[in-house]
Structures are given as C-alpha cells and as structure tokens.
Design an enzyme around this catalytic site. Sequence first.
Site, PDB file in Angstrom:
ATOM      1  N   CYS A  24      24.568  19.629  -7.241  1.00 38.12           N
ATOM      2  CA  CYS A  24      24.388  18.683  -8.273  1.00 38.12           C
ATOM      3  C   CYS A  24      22.906  18.078  -8.396  1.00 38.12           C
ATOM      4  CB  CYS A  24      25.510  17.401  -8.261  1.00 38.12           C
ATOM      5  SG  CYS A  24      27.302  18.063  -8.303  1.00 38.12           S
ATOM      6  N   ASP A 438      -7.651  -3.287  11.658  1.00 36.98           N
ATOM      7  CA  ASP A 438      -8.821  -4.127  11.552  1.00 36.98           C
ATOM      8  C   ASP A 438      -8.684  -5.427  12.338  1.00 36.98           C
ATOM      9  OD1 ASP A 438     -10.638  -5.491   9.705  1.00 36.98           O
ATOM     10  OD2 ASP A 438      -9.091  -6.758   8.851  1.00 36.98           O
ATOM     11  N   ASP A 650      -5.496  -5.809   6.096  1.00 30.47           N
ATOM     12  CA  ASP A 650      -4.840  -6.918   5.262  1.00 30.47           C
ATOM     13  C   ASP A 650      -5.587  -7.267   4.352  1.00 30.47           C
ATOM     14  OD1 ASP A 650      -6.684  -8.170   6.793  1.00 30.47           O
ATOM     15  OD2 ASP A 650      -5.738 -10.089   6.485  1.00 30.47           O
ATOM     16  N   ASP A 654      -9.850  -2.969   3.230  1.00 28.80           N
ATOM     17  CA  ASP A 654      -9.116  -2.087   4.054  1.00 28.80           C
ATOM     18  C   ASP A 654      -8.279  -1.123   3.282  1.00 28.80           C
ATOM     19  OD1 ASP A 654      -9.808  -3.312   6.475  1.00 28.80           O
ATOM     20  OD2 ASP A 654      -8.278  -4.988   6.079  1.00 28.80           O
TER      21      ASP A 654
END
Length: 758
Positions: A24, A438, A650, A654
Amino acid sequence: MSQQKDTNPSIFTLDIDGMTCASCVARVEKALDHIPGVEAASVNLATEQAKVRLEPGSTTSADEIINLVQKTGYGAKISSPHGKLAPNPAHAFWGSDGLGRVLLSFALSAPLFLPMFFMPFGIHWALSSKWQFLLATPVQFFLGWRFYKAGFKSVLAGAGNMDLLVALGTSAAYGLSVYQMLASPHANHELYFEGSTVIICMVLLGKWLEARAKRQTSEAIRALQKLWPENAKVLNSNLEIKDGVALDQYRELPLDQVFPGDRVLVLPGERIPVDGLILLGNSHIDESLLTGESDPVKKTLGAKVIGGSLNGEGVLIIDASAVGVESVLSKIITLVEDAQTQKAPIQKLVDRVSAIFVPSVIIIALITGLANWIYLDSVSIAILRSVSVLVIACPCALGLATPAAIMAGTGVAARFGILIKDPQVLELAHRLNIVAFDKTGTLTIGKPQVLEFIDLSNASDKNSLLATAAGLQMGSEHPLAKALIGAAKSAGTIPIPPTQSEALPGIGIAGIPSSGPWANQKLLLQSIASLESSPHYSEILTKAQDCLNQGQTVSVLMHSGTPSVPLAIIGFGDELKSSANAAISALHQLHIRTVMISGDNAAAAKRVGQSIGIDEVFGQVLPSNKAEIIRQLQTSGKNQTKQYVAMVGDGVNDAPALATADVGMAMSTGTDVAMQAAGITLMRGDPSLVADAIDISKRTWQKIQQNLFWAFAFNATGIPLAALGYLSPMLAGSAMALSSFCVLSNALLLKRWRPMHL
C-alpha cells in the site's frame, strides 16, 4: 491550538486511511510521485501519513492531490496540527480495527474450530454443515468485508495488497466449503469453514494489536502535545507590572488568541503556556519533558522560560515572545514528527521488494495449487495449500519493520532531550569512528570572562580604552562580546557606542567610536590568530604569552591607521562544563576517538583538550576551515579509508562543519542555524548527551535490522512450508497476524532505553 504543522505552503502532510501493508505504501507513494508539480513524497505505514513537497512555483493544490490519492483506493486528508493525536475513529470498539469486531468474530468462529481440539481425544464432533454455513457467512462477508473492499480497490489501482491476499485466500476456503456442502450435505467433517473464519479472526486480532502498538510508538508525541495548556491568563494591557500588582486583572483566553508581547500570568503548579521572559517573580521550573533535565531549574527576573514547562512554587508574569508554531515546544514536536515521517535509506530496499511482493505471492500460490492438484490429484488439498501461501505471505511485518523502530527510537530519545530529526543518522551512528567537538559553548560553559586587559596604548585612562573596546561589541550576542561588555560595566564605565560597525567573519569586528580618545577613528577588535601577517605579530605574541600559557582566548584591539597600531590585549577565560570529562570517557567506552576543533590558540586549545582526555586537538582554526578539517578526518583511516565523523557544535560558525560531518549534533543552547544544519539536536547544553545520542541511534539501528531479518525470514520459511502442506490455513493466518505484532513489540522494547549516565 489553531496552528498549521508546516509553515512552508509547499510542504504539507496528509493522513492516509486504508493502508495495510508495505505494498500500500509503495502504491500511494507511486501515485504521489506521478502527480504534476510534486517534487518528492514520502509515505509511512506506521504513522499512516504522507509528507509531500511541491516543486517551486507549482500550482497543484492539496485538494487535487487528495482527490488523486482517493482514486487509488485510499482515504486522504490534510493532517491536523502535529499529527493524529485524537483517537482514530477506525480504532473505535466497533470500528474496522476495533476490539468489538475481534470478539464477535471469535464468538461466531468458536463453534467451528473448537471441535478440532477434541479430535486428539477420539471425539469427532462437528456442527452440521448448515450451522457451519450460517456461522461462517457473517464472518466472511460482514466482518471480513473490509478485505473485499480494500482488495477490490487495489485491483482497480493495478496492484495488490494484504487485503487482496486475505480476500482471495478466505474466499477460496469458503467457496470450497460451500461447494462440498452442496455436493455432500452430510459431510460435516470435510468442510473448511473454520479455516476461512479463523484467518479473518486472526487478521482482525493482529490489526487490533498492531493499532494498539502503533499508538504506543507515538506516545512521545502525545506526551509532548499534552503539555499545551488550553488557556492562558493574559493581563490587561494597561496594567503596570510591579511588585504587589493586582493578579486578578486578567482575561482567560484560548491559547490561539495569545500574541507575542502579551503579558501572561502563571500561577504555582500551572503549565507555562508561551515562550518568553520573566517580567516579575521567580520560581523553579520543571522542563524535564522538554529537555530531559530531571531537576527543576531556578528561574529569576529576566530568565527565559519555555512553553509547556511546569511552574513550581512562584507566581510569574511572563512577556510572551513566541507562541504557536514559533514556540520551542512546537518546534520540538515538528522535529520528532518529521523524523518519524521520513524514511531511513534502508527502507528503499523494502519498498522495491514490496512493489513486486504481492503479485509474486499470487503467482506462487497459483503454482502451488496447480502442482498439488497434479501431484496429489486432490482439488481440495491444492486449494487449501494455495490459501495457506496467500495468507502467510502478508507483507505487513515488512512494511512496519523500519518505521516502527524509528518511531520508538526517536520517541524515547526525545524524552531524554535528544531530537533525532534525520533517520539517516540511525544508519550512520553505528559506524562512527570519530566525534569532533567545538570548544566554546560545547565543552565549556560558553560564558567567558575578561581575565586580562593589557594596555598597549599608554593611555592615561585605561577605563576609556576598555569602554571603547566594549562599545565595538554592543549588539553582538557572541559570548566574548558579552564578557567584554560585562567587564566594562563592572569597572564602572559605560561602553562607548560606535557610529558604525561591521562584522568580519573569522576575524572579529570593525567600528568607529562615537566619542572618547579614539572618536571617529576606525578600530578593529580581532583574534590573535588573524594577525599572523601583521608586522606587530611578534610583539603582540610576546606580550600575550602569559595569557596564552594560561589557556586564555586572546583578542587584540587595533587602530587601523597606516601604519596600524596595537592598543590593547584582552585575555578571556572560560570554564569547562562539569560533564565534559564524563562525556569524553563515555565516548572512549564506545571505542570512539575524540577530537576538539577550536579557534583558540593552539597552546590554549591543547591545554583544555588534555585536561579532559581529548585524543587530538586542532587549535587556531578559522570558522571557514572547520569543515575542511572534518573532511580530513573522514579520510584519516589507514590507506585513507573512510572514517565516519560526528561534529558537535552550537554556533553559526559551526554550521558548515555540522553539515559536512556524517552526523551533525547541535546544542539547543546555540543558534537556530546550527540546529538546522544538524541531524541531531541536544536539548540541553550537556556534552554527555553525545554518547547517549550515539547509543540510542545504534540500538534503533539494531532493532531495524532485527525487524527486517525476522520479516524476511518469516516469509522465506513460511511460504515453502505452506506450499508443502506443513501449515494449515488456520495456522498460516495466526502466524501472519502475530508476525506484525512481534515486529512492533520488538520495536517497543526501545522504550526501556535509558541514557548511559543514569
């Protein structure tokens, strides 16, 4: 709440009704892909939804797409906000998958199949053929009508599905029984009504169990949706907010009538209805269902609060900053829903198999019937074995194997603050060799302080130099900017605003002070790494050496005249997060190499890395070069073999590295740009969540593999056994129904997962 799930009008979600198996899914997806103006479509059996993306400039409307889907034999409608949270009518007690139909089918079928259990004791008793016919007929054509209806629609659409297999198989057994009843009215024991009825019973039972299990896989979404309060207490607009304000001057408004800028009253024990800032009051806020943080967080004046979190003991007045689809809770729900709607790449293999599965099974069943008829010279045995092949080969388990595991895995991860928004991550996480971090804001708190301010200008007023440097950073959200502005205020001086300023990506900021000793002169505040080509670099490096030896991040205030003149050296220090050591240790336990990529000078970065056990440190890296280092790490294996790399960051700088990495992980404490570029968002600024994210991804991938193995193995062994007569139609129906339930139950074991550090 009155809000749309997709803010982009070219992307929308449909609720698809009537899908029963992987075939389906393939048919609906094929129909969507052939609609003019549709750029891409993804259909999910477990969520019973289709996500559709239109081509830019397409004039195709949602109504047109819905009509075309309905022509393929399935129901379709625009999905309600954040999925089907209300009980589906089809799953009501007497609905097509309801418990009432299951119980009625067993009640009517019991007199037909119970006599079989007495045969081993020498008791050969059976109802008369007339009574068998009267009991089997309503099961076949009333309770089993859904199979005829859906099977007929699938034939009209030019493809088959599970319903077609069940309809063909049970009709063959029922038809053979009617024929033998008419030919030999007294041959009560030679009838096969119990085979057709038990098949329908077991399929209905399986679909009911499947519906219940599907609901459990989406419990994470439901739990998040329950966090929305229905109303908000909005204070009168002319009310002055101060201590002792009359708290009864508010209106109770539905949440969809609250707007940014409204001031909302939240009493102790109430859910916070909007994102915003605290204007008055302080309290402890329970954000556990949003961030996974188990302990209530103390919030005071000016603190940010998230809609859906639970207020503790204090009375709060909140300035609403985001409501509806712009709120954090709404974005979390959308991320989890999108992850559960999307397909993992391995699902493409399943889709290719499913596209040819049902036609292949029908051909195998015909060959089985013909071979048994010729070999055994028995029409009845030939038909029964063909029925067994048709029934046991249902592809339900195949279609549910991958999406059920994804739903359960992403759901439990969300409960602990890990949002997996890209299912491809699940296939890559188990291969990870390297995790790159980082530093600032990821491994450190991200709130540095000014530890050194070395005046190189011989200015008579050091504070004016500090005020000038701080003024260049006014309006910036960078942690170093906030630290510098804070240092100026702590020194009792007011930052001097610039008449103009310009951000210099990877370097720093340039500006012209509006007053003070350097008024109307262009100054630069830049990282020491960007001064390597400056004639003053050696002098600056010598004077900044003590700062660098202490692991500080060093910036330099420069006068940009000809020649340029260094004015001040500023040393910033940041504190490591308390969980940084544990995060690195957990990754080492998973046999993953750790790397830190930092813009700090090499000595400072190396010192931080060594203190927490980082395996390799890259220091003095410009933001534009972070992605290049990720690419180098990806080919750092022996003989340049592929290494799978995760990047954790963050900030805006980055984002390229997050997108380049095989798996990008963004801290929600950072920027929206970083979170958009990452496949995983960590809802707390806690680096220990990195190992947890990898662990749940690996376990989810293992469940996908297990489910697909059992689904394929089930059909690979079941079809030959049915063709050779080792499985009766009744056993085949039971086994088929339970296969889907087993796949879903295996996926639901993921709900028992807990983070490694708990």
